[in-house]
Motif scaffolding. Structure first.
Motif, PDB file in Angstrom:
ATOM      1  N   THR A  27       0.946  -1.275   0.076  1.00 51.85           N
ATOM      2  CA  THR A  27      -0.020   0.011  -0.082  1.00 51.85           C
ATOM      3  C   THR A  27       0.919   1.203  -0.015  1.00 51.85           C
ATOM      4  O   THR A  27       0.281   2.309  -0.459  1.00 51.85           O
ATOM      5  CB  THR A  27      -0.904  -0.118   1.430  1.00 51.85           C
ATOM      6  OG1 THR A  27      -0.187  -0.177   2.359  1.00 51.85           O
ATOM      7  CG2 THR A  27      -2.103  -1.018   1.142  1.00 51.85           C
ATOM      8  N   THR A  42      -6.632   3.980  -3.033  1.00 53.04           N
ATOM      9  CA  THR A  42      -6.892   5.576  -3.272  1.00 53.04           C
ATOM     10  C   THR A  42      -5.543   6.136  -3.065  1.00 53.04           C
ATOM     11  O   THR A  42      -4.830   5.888  -2.353  1.00 53.04           O
ATOM     12  CB  THR A  42      -8.111   5.920  -2.338  1.00 53.04           C
ATOM     13  OG1 THR A  42      -8.296   7.581  -2.628  1.00 53.04           O
ATOM     14  CG2 THR A  42      -7.856   5.896  -0.992  1.00 53.04           C
ATOM     15  N   GLU A  44      -5.760   9.043  -1.696  1.00 52.26           N
ATOM     16  CA  GLU A  44      -6.091  10.117  -0.856  1.00 52.26           C
ATOM     17  C   GLU A  44      -5.174   9.879   0.587  1.00 52.26           C
ATOM     18  O   GLU A  44      -5.241   8.743   0.937  1.00 52.26           O
ATOM     19  CB  GLU A  44      -7.373  10.043  -0.422  1.00 52.26           C
ATOM     20  CG  GLU A  44      -8.659  10.577  -1.477  1.00 52.26           C
ATOM     21  CD  GLU A  44      -8.333  11.875  -1.592  1.00 52.26           C
ATOM     22  OE1 GLU A  44      -8.146  12.839  -0.755  1.00 52.26           O
ATOM     23  OE2 GLU A  44      -8.215  12.274  -2.872  1.00 52.26           O
ATOM     24  N   PRO A  45      -4.366  10.740   0.876  1.00 45.47           N
ATOM     25  CA  PRO A  45      -3.410  10.555   1.941  1.00 45.47           C
ATOM     26  C   PRO A  45      -4.356  10.508   3.206  1.00 45.47           C
ATOM     27  O   PRO A  45      -5.373  11.049   3.418  1.00 45.47           O
ATOM     28  CB  PRO A  45      -2.387  11.795   2.020  1.00 45.47           C
ATOM     29  CG  PRO A  45      -3.333  12.982   1.252  1.00 45.47           C
ATOM     30  CD  PRO A  45      -4.116  12.103   0.157  1.00 45.47           C
ATOM     31  N   GLU A  46      -3.808   9.773   4.266  1.00 42.93           N
ATOM     32  CA  GLU A  46      -4.244   9.902   5.659  1.00 42.93           C
ATOM     33  C   GLU A  46      -3.410  10.866   6.382  1.00 42.93           C
ATOM     34  O   GLU A  46      -2.206  10.649   6.280  1.00 42.93           O
ATOM     35  CB  GLU A  46      -4.289   8.405   6.280  1.00 42.93           C
ATOM     36  CG  GLU A  46      -4.844   8.341   7.734  1.00 42.93           C
ATOM     37  CD  GLU A  46      -4.714   7.116   8.210  1.00 42.93           C
ATOM     38  OE1 GLU A  46      -4.284   6.720   9.637  1.00 42.93           O
ATOM     39  OE2 GLU A  46      -4.848   6.092   7.448  1.00 42.93           O
ATOM     40  N   MET A  47      -3.864  11.902   6.714  1.00 41.40           N
ATOM     41  CA  MET A  47      -3.158  13.006   7.791  1.00 41.40           C
ATOM     42  C   MET A  47      -3.607  13.309   8.758  1.00 41.40           C
ATOM     43  O   MET A  47      -4.539  12.995   9.221  1.00 41.40           O
ATOM     44  CB  MET A  47      -3.025  14.099   6.695  1.00 41.40           C
ATOM     45  CG  MET A  47      -2.548  13.999   5.250  1.00 41.40           C
ATOM     46  SD  MET A  47      -2.377  15.693   4.317  1.00 41.40           S
ATOM     47  CE  MET A  47      -4.155  16.563   4.657  1.00 41.40           C
ATOM     48  N   MET A  48      -2.614  13.542   9.835  1.00 38.15           N
ATOM     49  CA  MET A  48      -2.690  13.989  11.248  1.00 38.15           C
ATOM     50  C   MET A  48      -1.862  15.154  11.409  1.00 38.15           C
ATOM     51  O   MET A  48      -0.875  15.222  11.002  1.00 38.15           O
ATOM     52  CB  MET A  48      -2.281  12.839  12.077  1.00 38.15           C
ATOM     53  CG  MET A  48      -2.429  12.985  13.573  1.00 38.15           C
ATOM     54  SD  MET A  48      -1.774  11.432  14.207  1.00 38.15           S
ATOM     55  CE  MET A  48      -0.057  11.645  14.177  1.00 38.15           C
TER      56      MET A  48
END
Length: 123
Positions: A27, A42, A44-48
């Motif tokens: 991934t 996707t 689409e980034p996972e951000m924090m």
């Protein structure tokens, strides 16, 4: 890692076509892969976001090749040896080399050593 189930049993970190164990897509390498998009990957980034505290001294951004073999405490201890000199380049290099040694110690003859990369920023 010792005691961990093999990737073929867990599928951890991989996307497979239903009912198969390969080829698989890691991934972390999925961006722009049109075949992976067909099975739901996707870009689409996972951000924090987090606020840094005055007591924060270092930021370490690293690949799973680091985090799979070292815990947060060990990573921080490794890089903080270079904090007084603020030598982030050396801290990154030593961290990557230390992880490589761990991977070599657990890798069997036919096993693959994960990609290992790290960026260290002394605050």
């Amino acid at each position: 890692l010792p005691g961990e189930l093999p990737m073929e049993e867990t599928g951890s970190g991989r996307v497979f076509v239903a009912g198969t164990y390969g080829p698989a897509l890691a991934t972390a390498r999925a961006f722009g892969d049109m075949n992976a998009k067909q099975v739901g990957v996707t870009a689409e980034p996972e951000m924090m976001a987090t606020h840094l505290a005055p007591s924060d001294k270092v930021l370490v951004i690293a690949s799973d090749g680091v985090w799979d073999v070292m815990g947060e405490k060990q990573v921080v201890e490794t890089v903080m040896a270079y904090a007084l000199q603020k030598d982030a380049e050396m801290a990154s290099s030593v961290l990557v080399q230390a992880c490589r040694l761990v991977w070599e110690g657990i890798a069997g003859e036919n096993d693959i050593i994960d990609d290992i990369s790290a960026v260290v920023v002394f605050l």
